[in-house]
Design a protein around this motif. Sequence first.
Motif, mmCIF file in Angstrom:
data_model
loop_
_atom_site.group_PDB
_atom_site.id
_atom_site.type_symbol
_atom_site.label_atom_id
_atom_site.label_comp_id
_atom_site.label_asym_id
_atom_site.label_seq_id
_atom_site.Cartn_x
_atom_site.Cartn_y
_atom_site.Cartn_z
ATOM 1 N N THR A 87 0.837 -1.200 0.000
ATOM 2 C CA THR A 87 0.000 0.000 0.000
ATOM 3 C C THR A 87 0.873 1.252 0.000
ATOM 4 O O THR A 87 0.626 2.187 -0.764
ATOM 5 C CB THR A 87 -0.937 0.006 1.223
ATOM 6 O OG1 THR A 87 -1.719 -1.176 1.210
ATOM 7 C CG2 THR A 87 -1.838 1.220 1.217
ATOM 8 N N GLY A 88 1.908 1.267 0.831
ATOM 9 C CA GLY A 88 2.825 2.406 0.862
ATOM 10 C C GLY A 88 3.518 2.611 -0.471
ATOM 11 O O GLY A 88 3.660 3.736 -0.946
ATOM 12 N N PHE A 89 3.940 1.520 -1.093
ATOM 13 C CA PHE A 89 4.602 1.604 -2.394
ATOM 14 C C PHE A 89 3.660 2.150 -3.463
ATOM 15 O O PHE A 89 4.024 3.044 -4.231
ATOM 16 C CB PHE A 89 5.125 0.224 -2.805
ATOM 17 C CG PHE A 89 5.738 0.206 -4.176
ATOM 18 C CD1 PHE A 89 6.999 0.749 -4.386
ATOM 19 C CD2 PHE A 89 5.059 -0.338 -5.238
ATOM 20 C CE1 PHE A 89 7.570 0.746 -5.649
ATOM 21 C CE2 PHE A 89 5.613 -0.350 -6.504
ATOM 22 C CZ PHE A 89 6.877 0.194 -6.708
ATOM 23 N N VAL A 90 2.442 1.629 -3.513
ATOM 24 C CA VAL A 90 1.481 2.061 -4.543
ATOM 25 C C VAL A 90 1.110 3.528 -4.370
ATOM 26 O O VAL A 90 1.071 4.293 -5.352
ATOM 27 C CB VAL A 90 0.226 1.157 -4.521
ATOM 28 C CG1 VAL A 90 -0.901 1.754 -5.353
ATOM 29 C CG2 VAL A 90 0.569 -0.242 -5.012
ATOM 30 N N VAL A 91 0.855 3.949 -3.139
ATOM 31 C CA VAL A 91 0.478 5.348 -2.904
ATOM 32 C C VAL A 91 1.625 6.284 -3.291
ATOM 33 O O VAL A 91 1.428 7.280 -3.993
ATOM 34 C CB VAL A 91 0.052 5.565 -1.430
ATOM 35 C CG1 VAL A 91 -0.036 7.043 -1.093
ATOM 36 C CG2 VAL A 91 -1.277 4.884 -1.170
ATOM 37 N N LEU A 108 -0.346 20.788 -17.153
ATOM 38 C CA LEU A 108 -0.342 22.241 -16.965
ATOM 39 C C LEU A 108 0.679 22.933 -17.861
ATOM 40 O O LEU A 108 0.989 24.102 -17.660
ATOM 41 C CB LEU A 108 -0.076 22.580 -15.501
ATOM 42 C CG LEU A 108 -1.169 22.138 -14.522
ATOM 43 C CD1 LEU A 108 -0.731 22.386 -13.081
ATOM 44 C CD2 LEU A 108 -2.469 22.868 -14.820
ATOM 45 N N GLY A 109 1.201 22.205 -18.842
ATOM 46 C CA GLY A 109 2.126 22.799 -19.791
ATOM 47 C C GLY A 109 3.586 22.643 -19.429
ATOM 48 O O GLY A 109 4.449 23.239 -20.058
ATOM 49 N N GLY A 110 3.860 21.859 -18.427
ATOM 50 C CA GLY A 110 5.242 21.651 -17.999
ATOM 51 C C GLY A 110 5.894 20.480 -18.712
ATOM 52 O O GLY A 110 5.481 20.064 -19.786
ATOM 53 N N HIS A 111 6.883 19.938 -18.074
ATOM 54 C CA HIS A 111 7.698 18.869 -18.629
ATOM 55 C C HIS A 111 7.459 17.588 -17.831
ATOM 56 O O HIS A 111 7.480 17.617 -16.610
ATOM 57 C CB HIS A 111 9.171 19.311 -18.531
ATOM 58 C CG HIS A 111 10.171 18.245 -18.787
ATOM 59 N ND1 HIS A 111 10.520 17.857 -20.041
ATOM 60 C CD2 HIS A 111 10.902 17.496 -17.938
ATOM 61 C CE1 HIS A 111 11.434 16.903 -19.957
ATOM 62 N NE2 HIS A 111 11.676 16.674 -18.680
ATOM 63 N N PHE A 112 7.217 16.461 -18.516
ATOM 64 C CA PHE A 112 7.074 15.175 -17.850
ATOM 65 C C PHE A 112 8.459 14.566 -17.721
ATOM 66 O O PHE A 112 9.103 14.232 -18.707
ATOM 67 C CB PHE A 112 6.167 14.229 -18.656
ATOM 68 C CG PHE A 112 5.879 12.939 -17.948
ATOM 69 C CD1 PHE A 112 4.773 12.835 -17.131
ATOM 70 C CD2 PHE A 112 6.711 11.844 -18.089
ATOM 71 C CE1 PHE A 112 4.501 11.645 -16.469
ATOM 72 C CE2 PHE A 112 6.452 10.657 -17.432
ATOM 73 C CZ PHE A 112 5.345 10.560 -16.624
ATOM 74 N N SER A 113 8.941 14.435 -16.498
ATOM 75 C CA SER A 113 10.282 13.922 -16.259
ATOM 76 C C SER A 113 10.218 12.446 -15.864
ATOM 77 O O SER A 113 9.776 12.107 -14.765
ATOM 78 C CB SER A 113 10.965 14.727 -15.152
ATOM 79 O OG SER A 113 12.209 14.149 -14.838
ATOM 80 N N VAL A 114 10.654 11.590 -16.777
ATOM 81 C CA VAL A 114 10.708 10.160 -16.494
ATOM 82 C C VAL A 114 11.710 9.902 -15.369
ATOM 83 O O VAL A 114 11.501 9.024 -14.530
ATOM 84 C CB VAL A 114 11.069 9.367 -17.765
ATOM 85 C CG1 VAL A 114 11.244 7.895 -17.469
ATOM 86 C CG2 VAL A 114 10.014 9.571 -18.832
ATOM 87 N N PHE A 163 4.041 9.502 -10.181
ATOM 88 C CA PHE A 163 3.554 9.514 -11.557
ATOM 89 C C PHE A 163 2.504 10.604 -11.780
ATOM 90 O O PHE A 163 2.589 11.365 -12.748
ATOM 91 C CB PHE A 163 2.976 8.148 -11.941
ATOM 92 C CG PHE A 163 2.439 8.119 -13.336
ATOM 93 C CD1 PHE A 163 3.304 8.011 -14.417
ATOM 94 C CD2 PHE A 163 1.081 8.226 -13.583
ATOM 95 C CE1 PHE A 163 2.825 7.999 -15.712
ATOM 96 C CE2 PHE A 163 0.586 8.220 -14.870
ATOM 97 C CZ PHE A 163 1.465 8.104 -15.944
ATOM 98 N N LEU A 164 1.515 10.678 -10.886
ATOM 99 C CA LEU A 164 0.448 11.664 -11.062
ATOM 100 C C LEU A 164 0.956 13.095 -10.900
ATOM 101 O O LEU A 164 0.434 14.015 -11.530
ATOM 102 C CB LEU A 164 -0.692 11.387 -10.089
ATOM 103 C CG LEU A 164 -1.476 10.096 -10.350
ATOM 104 C CD1 LEU A 164 -2.496 9.862 -9.246
ATOM 105 C CD2 LEU A 164 -2.150 10.144 -11.703
ATOM 106 N N GLY A 165 1.965 13.285 -10.078
ATOM 107 C CA GLY A 165 2.558 14.613 -9.955
ATOM 108 C C GLY A 165 3.197 15.076 -11.258
ATOM 109 O O GLY A 165 3.032 16.226 -11.679
#
Length: 126
Positions: free
Chosen positions: A58-62, A77-83, A68-70
């Motif tokens: 549960t801690g890992f998934v949250v 919002l027009g920013g950059h998705f950083s893998v 990922f959602l951040g």
Amino acid sequence: MKSQTWILFSTLLITSAAQANDSFNAELSHFIGNTAIASGTTVLTDKYWPENKHPAMTGFVVSTSEAFLGEAGDYALGGHFSVLDVVVGTFGAAVGSYATDKLYIAPKISHQDGDATYGMMMIYRF
């Protein structure tokens, strides 16, 4: 499941104002932040929902979901998705949830002769 959703949205709300770049310090902060989120979620799940047999998962998934959602929210919002941020956050989530599930770290306060001593106590779970 309601409680896990509440925990996830709370961590997203808390971390939504954080902005970073891809420097070493920024990645270290992602690692430490996701380690703390995973650790805290694991402890809360273990304490308040004992019927959950896998609090570390549960801690890992949250924590991983927050990473990922951040980034997805930043991209929306027009920013950059950083893998890199997601990968480092996922690694931090794994370390935090596993370490907290195997090692329990708690504050300890001792009172003796009117003096208070504060410290940390570590318990290894078998």
